[in-house]
Scaffold this motif. Structure first.
Motif, short mmCIF file in Angstrom:
data_model
loop_
_atom_site.label_atom_id
_atom_site.label_comp_id
_atom_site.label_asym_id
_atom_site.label_seq_id
_atom_site.Cartn_x
_atom_site.Cartn_y
_atom_site.Cartn_z
N ALA A 96 0.82 -1.21 0.00
CA ALA A 96 0.00 0.00 0.00
C ALA A 96 0.86 1.26 0.00
O ALA A 96 0.49 2.27 -0.62
CB ALA A 96 -0.94 -0.01 1.20
N GLU A 97 1.99 1.23 0.69
CA GLU A 97 2.87 2.39 0.73
C GLU A 97 3.39 2.74 -0.66
O GLU A 97 3.41 3.91 -1.06
CB GLU A 97 4.03 2.13 1.69
CG GLU A 97 4.98 3.30 1.84
CD GLU A 97 6.11 3.02 2.82
OE1 GLU A 97 7.01 3.89 2.94
OE2 GLU A 97 6.11 1.95 3.45
N GLU A 98 3.83 1.73 -1.39
CA GLU A 98 4.29 1.96 -2.76
C GLU A 98 3.15 2.44 -3.64
O GLU A 98 3.32 3.32 -4.49
CB GLU A 98 4.91 0.68 -3.33
CG GLU A 98 5.44 0.81 -4.75
CD GLU A 98 6.70 1.64 -4.87
OE1 GLU A 98 7.08 1.98 -6.00
OE2 GLU A 98 7.33 1.94 -3.83
N ARG A 127 3.03 6.06 -5.75
CA ARG A 127 2.91 6.11 -7.20
C ARG A 127 1.50 6.47 -7.67
O ARG A 127 1.26 6.55 -8.88
CB ARG A 127 3.32 4.77 -7.81
CG ARG A 127 4.82 4.50 -7.75
CD ARG A 127 5.21 3.24 -8.47
NE ARG A 127 6.65 3.02 -8.46
CZ ARG A 127 7.48 3.36 -9.44
NH1 ARG A 127 7.01 3.92 -10.54
NH2 ARG A 127 8.78 3.12 -9.34
N GLY A 128 0.58 6.69 -6.75
CA GLY A 128 -0.80 6.97 -7.13
C GLY A 128 -1.47 5.80 -7.80
O GLY A 128 -2.35 5.97 -8.65
N THR A 160 12.14 1.18 -7.89
CA THR A 160 12.12 1.96 -6.65
C THR A 160 13.37 1.61 -5.85
O THR A 160 13.66 0.42 -5.62
CB THR A 160 10.86 1.66 -5.84
OG1 THR A 160 9.71 2.12 -6.57
CG2 THR A 160 10.89 2.36 -4.47
N ALA A 161 14.11 2.63 -5.41
CA ALA A 161 15.41 2.41 -4.79
C ALA A 161 15.33 1.45 -3.60
O ALA A 161 16.20 0.58 -3.44
CB ALA A 161 16.02 3.75 -4.36
N GLU A 162 14.32 1.58 -2.77
CA GLU A 162 14.24 0.75 -1.58
C GLU A 162 14.06 -0.72 -1.93
O GLU A 162 14.58 -1.60 -1.24
CB GLU A 162 13.10 1.21 -0.67
CG GLU A 162 12.95 0.41 0.61
CD GLU A 162 14.24 0.30 1.43
OE1 GLU A 162 14.45 -0.75 2.07
OE2 GLU A 162 15.04 1.26 1.44
#
Length: 265
Positions: free
Chosen positions: A57-59, A63-64, A134-136
């Motif tokens: 959900a955070e990602e 990113r909308g 995504t870097a993480e």
């Protein structure tokens, strides 16, 4: 010889898209064209292999692109918890395929060496190439490497009896598809080697592409790897849910018995 059960699990969708988002040089570029997001489970007795992890959900918020269901919750009807997952085939490191690596801490990742090199190398200096990563997520893959939980492959490799991976490239440098021996024959989870049936059957390339020739050659590879065209399973096509029977829950469809309908696209 034991065959594998194969399940697709839908966890998200994007319906505000057009055909221009899915195909290069499409004649009907402004027509709506929806996209589903899946992860896949291979199961044979007590053996379980997860193919890709989705994103959380955070990602989705960043990113909308909100998810319908957390990937962990999506696994529950199959009786699987995160700690049960010890093997994950990562088809590539884009956010929607590797965004949930952190959700499965016990898993060893199966990854093409070319994909890790691509996602951590000079190509990521370019905004356009970096956009789907995504870097993480990449840092999580590196952390898993340093904890001894990454197995690298270079091209074709056997993950388990009846499960192989094959480097396709095209969409991402180290994109790999997954070939699985099932009751219906050799089934191929194309992942993003073919987002949609129309990509592979009509040979229409997807617009996010690193090497167009590899993408086009990859369509031929998918056909060569499978026992029948209907056993090519694209990575994002809502039609998968129409062609294959629903299983334990509305978001889960069983693939290993083959499609219920004739696939002509």
């Amino acid at each position: 010889m034991n065959d594998w059960e194969v399940y697709s699990l839908k966890y998200a969708d994007r319906n505000a898209r057009t055909r221009a988002d899915s195909f290069i040089f499409d004649d009907n570029h402004d027509a709506p064209h929806a996209m589903d997001y899946f992860i896949w489970v291979l199961r044979r007795g007590v053996e379980v292999i997860l193919v890709d992890t989705g994103y959380d959900a955070e990602e989705g918020h960043a990113r909308g692109r909100p998810i319908r269901m957390d990937p962990v919750a999506a696994l529950e009807p199959l009786g699987l918890a995160p700690d049960d997952i010890t093997q994950v085939i990562v088809t590539h490191l884009h956010y929607d395929h590797a965004g949930g690596l952190h959700l499965f801490p016990n898993a060893t990742l199966h990854l093409q060496a070319a994909e890790m090199a691509f996602a951590t190398g000079p190509c990521m200096c370019h905004d356009t190439l970096r956009m789907p990563f995504t870097a993480e997520h990449i840092c999580e893959a590196v952390r898993r490497l340093y904890s001894g939980q990454v197995t690298f492959h270079d091209g074709d490799a056997e993950i388990a009896d009846g499960v192989t991976v094959h480097c396709i490239g095209g969409h991402s440098r180290g994109l790999q598809c997954v070939r699985v021996r099932t009751q219906a024959g050799w089934l191929v989870l194309a992942s993003d080697a073919a987002h949609f049936y129309e990509n592979v059957f009509a040979r229409k390339p997807f617009p996010i592409v690193v090497d167009l020739q590899n993408m086009l050659d990859g369509f031929d590879t998918l056909h060569k790897l499978t026992s029948a065209p209907g056993l090519i399973v694209p990575g994002h096509d809502p039609l998968v849910r129409a062609h294959f029977p629903q299983a334990m829950a509305p978001h889960i469809h069983r693939l290993d018995h083959g499609p219920n309908t004739v696939i002509t696209t």
